[in-house]
Motif scaffolding. Structure first.
Motif, PDB file in Angstrom:
ATOM      1  N   PHE A  48      -8.151 -27.204 -22.935  1.00 44.12           N
ATOM      2  CA  PHE A  48      -7.393 -26.362 -22.018  1.00 44.12           C
ATOM      3  C   PHE A  48      -7.823 -24.924 -22.231  1.00 44.12           C
ATOM      4  CE2 PHE A  48      -3.536 -23.733 -21.254  1.00 44.12           C
ATOM      5  CZ  PHE A  48      -3.438 -23.936 -19.876  1.00 44.12           C
ATOM      6  N   ASP A  49      -8.246 -24.271 -21.160  1.00 43.18           N
ATOM      7  CA  ASP A  49      -8.636 -22.867 -21.214  1.00 43.18           C
ATOM      8  C   ASP A  49      -7.434 -22.033 -20.778  1.00 43.18           C
ATOM      9  OD1 ASP A  49      -9.573 -20.263 -20.685  1.00 43.18           O
ATOM     10  OD2 ASP A  49     -11.571 -21.029 -20.190  1.00 43.18           O
ATOM     11  N   GLU A  50      -6.817 -21.330 -21.726  1.00 43.37           N
ATOM     12  CA  GLU A  50      -5.616 -20.545 -21.424  1.00 43.37           C
ATOM     13  C   GLU A  50      -5.903 -19.398 -20.454  1.00 43.37           C
ATOM     14  OE1 GLU A  50      -3.126 -19.463 -24.740  1.00 43.37           O
ATOM     15  OE2 GLU A  50      -3.632 -21.323 -25.779  1.00 43.37           O
ATOM     16  N   LYS A  51      -7.115 -18.884 -20.487  1.00 39.31           N
ATOM     17  CA  LYS A  51      -7.471 -17.776 -19.608  1.00 39.31           C
ATOM     18  C   LYS A  51      -7.524 -18.222 -18.145  1.00 39.31           C
ATOM     19  CE  LYS A  51     -10.588 -13.859 -19.805  1.00 39.31           C
ATOM     20  NZ  LYS A  51     -11.794 -13.328 -20.443  1.00 39.31           N
ATOM     21  N   THR A  52      -8.205 -19.331 -17.880  1.00 39.27           N
ATOM     22  CA  THR A  52      -8.344 -19.817 -16.500  1.00 39.27           C
ATOM     23  C   THR A  52      -7.279 -20.859 -16.145  1.00 39.27           C
ATOM     24  OG1 THR A  52      -9.865 -21.593 -17.142  1.00 39.27           O
ATOM     25  CG2 THR A  52     -10.838 -19.439 -16.536  1.00 39.27           C
ATOM     26  N   GLU A  53      -6.564 -21.344 -17.177  1.00 40.12           N
ATOM     27  CA  GLU A  53      -5.561 -22.402 -17.025  1.00 40.12           C
ATOM     28  C   GLU A  53      -6.166 -23.679 -16.450  1.00 40.12           C
ATOM     29  OE1 GLU A  53      -2.208 -20.704 -14.933  1.00 40.12           O
ATOM     30  OE2 GLU A  53      -1.542 -19.671 -16.742  1.00 40.12           O
ATOM     31  N   ASN A  54      -7.392 -23.977 -16.883  1.00 45.46           N
ATOM     32  CA  ASN A  54      -8.076 -25.204 -16.464  1.00 45.46           C
ATOM     33  C   ASN A  54      -8.072 -26.225 -17.594  1.00 45.46           C
ATOM     34  OD1 ASN A  54      -8.854 -24.379 -13.867  1.00 45.46           O
ATOM     35  ND2 ASN A  54     -10.646 -23.304 -14.671  1.00 45.46           N
ATOM     36  N   ILE A  55      -7.913 -27.477 -17.223  1.00 43.66           N
ATOM     37  CA  ILE A  55      -8.054 -28.597 -18.158  1.00 43.66           C
ATOM     38  C   ILE A  55      -9.462 -29.152 -17.922  1.00 43.66           C
ATOM     39  CG2 ILE A  55      -7.211 -30.874 -18.794  1.00 43.66           C
ATOM     40  CD1 ILE A  55      -4.474 -30.035 -17.688  1.00 43.66           C
ATOM     41  N   PHE A  56     -10.213 -29.368 -19.004  1.00 47.84           N
ATOM     42  CA  PHE A  56     -11.596 -29.821 -18.839  1.00 47.84           C
ATOM     43  C   PHE A  56     -12.049 -30.623 -20.052  1.00 47.84           C
ATOM     44  CE2 PHE A  56     -11.748 -25.878 -21.145  1.00 47.84           C
ATOM     45  CZ  PHE A  56     -12.796 -26.026 -22.040  1.00 47.84           C
ATOM     46  N   VAL A  57     -13.194 -31.282 -19.897  1.00 43.46           N
ATOM     47  CA  VAL A  57     -13.822 -31.990 -21.002  1.00 43.46           C
ATOM     48  C   VAL A  57     -15.288 -31.577 -21.063  1.00 43.46           C
ATOM     49  CG1 VAL A  57     -12.324 -34.015 -20.973  1.00 43.46           C
ATOM     50  CG2 VAL A  57     -14.357 -33.997 -19.557  1.00 43.46           C
ATOM     51  N   LYS A  58     -15.851 -31.687 -22.236  1.00 47.56           N
ATOM     52  CA  LYS A  58     -17.288 -31.521 -22.436  1.00 47.56           C
ATOM     53  C   LYS A  58     -17.781 -32.876 -22.929  1.00 47.56           C
ATOM     54  CE  LYS A  58     -17.193 -26.634 -23.633  1.00 47.56           C
ATOM     55  NZ  LYS A  58     -17.478 -25.630 -24.670  1.00 47.56           N
ATOM     56  N   SER A  59     -18.926 -33.297 -22.385  1.00 47.60           N
ATOM     57  CA  SER A  59     -19.363 -34.645 -22.727  1.00 47.60           C
ATOM     58  C   SER A  59     -20.878 -34.775 -22.668  1.00 47.60           C
ATOM     59  CB  SER A  59     -18.732 -35.640 -21.743  1.00 47.60           C
ATOM     60  OG  SER A  59     -19.197 -36.937 -21.990  1.00 47.60           O
ATOM     61  N   SER A  60     -21.343 -35.705 -23.481  1.00 50.68           N
ATOM     62  CA  SER A  60     -22.728 -36.142 -23.336  1.00 50.68           C
ATOM     63  C   SER A  60     -22.757 -37.194 -22.226  1.00 50.68           C
ATOM     64  CB  SER A  60     -23.221 -36.764 -24.652  1.00 50.68           C
ATOM     65  OG  SER A  60     -22.480 -37.939 -24.922  1.00 50.68           O
ATOM     66  N   TRP A  61     -23.929 -37.503 -21.750  1.00 52.44           N
ATOM     67  CA  TRP A  61     -24.063 -38.497 -20.679  1.00 52.44           C
ATOM     68  C   TRP A  61     -23.526 -39.860 -21.141  1.00 52.44           C
ATOM     69  CZ3 TRP A  61     -24.499 -38.442 -15.725  1.00 52.44           C
ATOM     70  CH2 TRP A  61     -24.868 -39.591 -15.046  1.00 52.44           C
ATOM     71  N   GLU A  62     -23.749 -40.191 -22.405  1.00 51.43           N
ATOM     72  CA  GLU A  62     -23.326 -41.490 -22.935  1.00 51.43           C
ATOM     73  C   GLU A  62     -21.806 -41.636 -22.951  1.00 51.43           C
ATOM     74  OE1 GLU A  62     -25.492 -39.468 -24.749  1.00 51.43           O
ATOM     75  OE2 GLU A  62     -27.273 -40.500 -24.013  1.00 51.43           O
ATOM     76  N   LEU A  63     -21.086 -40.561 -23.166  1.00 51.10           N
ATOM     77  CA  LEU A  63     -19.628 -40.612 -23.274  1.00 51.10           C
ATOM     78  C   LEU A  63     -18.920 -40.187 -21.985  1.00 51.10           C
ATOM     79  CD1 LEU A  63     -19.195 -39.098 -26.846  1.00 51.10           C
ATOM     80  CD2 LEU A  63     -19.117 -41.503 -26.176  1.00 51.10           C
ATOM     81  N   LEU A  64     -19.678 -39.988 -20.909  1.00 55.97           N
ATOM     82  CA  LEU A  64     -19.096 -39.460 -19.679  1.00 55.97           C
ATOM     83  C   LEU A  64     -17.967 -40.321 -19.130  1.00 55.97           C
ATOM     84  CD1 LEU A  64     -19.129 -37.266 -17.539  1.00 55.97           C
ATOM     85  CD2 LEU A  64     -20.849 -38.598 -16.301  1.00 55.97           C
ATOM     86  N   SER A  65     -18.136 -41.645 -19.099  1.00 56.30           N
ATOM     87  CA  SER A  65     -17.068 -42.494 -18.537  1.00 56.30           C
ATOM     88  C   SER A  65     -15.794 -42.404 -19.371  1.00 56.30           C
ATOM     89  CB  SER A  65     -17.527 -43.947 -18.401  1.00 56.30           C
ATOM     90  OG  SER A  65     -17.859 -44.482 -19.658  1.00 56.30           O
TER      91      SER A  65
END
Length: 181
Positions: free
Chosen positions: A15-32
């Motif tokens: 969670f980015d408190e500045k933009t108030e966005n929920i997001f994930v970072k992932s490699s291609w293998e873990l994308l699903s």
């Protein structure tokens, strides 16, 4: 915002408190898996905000955990179980019972068709692809204190051999869960 940050982090999401966005970072293998984690976090955050009222002290999840603790029902909270394609589904509680299969428990605070369908998918995927939990009993604890649960939703849950437990009738499941009544 700090509570929201902790809540989404528990789901493996950022969670980015500045933009108030929920997001994930992932490699291609873990994308699903990461996409699944993000979707579950968004659903649970939405559910959390639907319940936000001045007089609500705990989320429904905490009420269910308290019910188990008060009745000396041993459980493990927030367990991820692998389904098909390596996708992991979060189960709110697993209850171990002596000489019986475990019980998988989901807690639904906001009873809606879409929430039931999501949880049914999780249980079906786990049962179909994970032999360890194939024969486990499955329950969905449903908060019906503020919203009536439609009979067709209860029928839908039962049609998949899953036990729906209305919060107003929680005392009825003690024997199933191994509590001396």
């Amino acid at each position: 915002l700090n509570q929201l940050n902790e809540f989404v982090n528990a789901h493996g999401v950022n969670f980015d408190e500045k933009t108030e966005n929920i997001f994930v970072k992932s490699s291609w293998e873990l994308l699903s898996q990461k996409k699944n984690d993000l979707i579950q976090a968004v659903i649970n955050v939405g559910d959390m905000f639907l319940t936000a009222q001045a007089n609500v002290k705990n989320l429904f999840y905490e009420e269910v955990a308290s019910f188990f603790n008060e009745n000396k029902i041993a459980f493990s909270p927030n367990i991820y179980i692998e389904g098909g394609g390596g996708v992991k589904h979060r189960i709110d509680f697993i209850i171990g019972r002596p000489n019986k299969s475990s019980v998988l428990v989901k807690a639904i605070n906001n009873p809606s068709k879409s929430n039931f369908e999501i949880e049914l998918f999780h249980y079906i995927d786990i049962s179909k692809h994970n032999l360890q939990y194939e024969k486990s009993e499955k329950m969905i604890f449903i908060n019906n204190s503020e919203k009536e649960v439609k009979k067709e939703h209860i029928s839908l849950i039962k049609s998949h051999n899953i036990t729906p437990v209305l919060w107003s009738e929680k005392e009825n499941v003690k024997k199933i869960l191994g509590v001396e009544v």
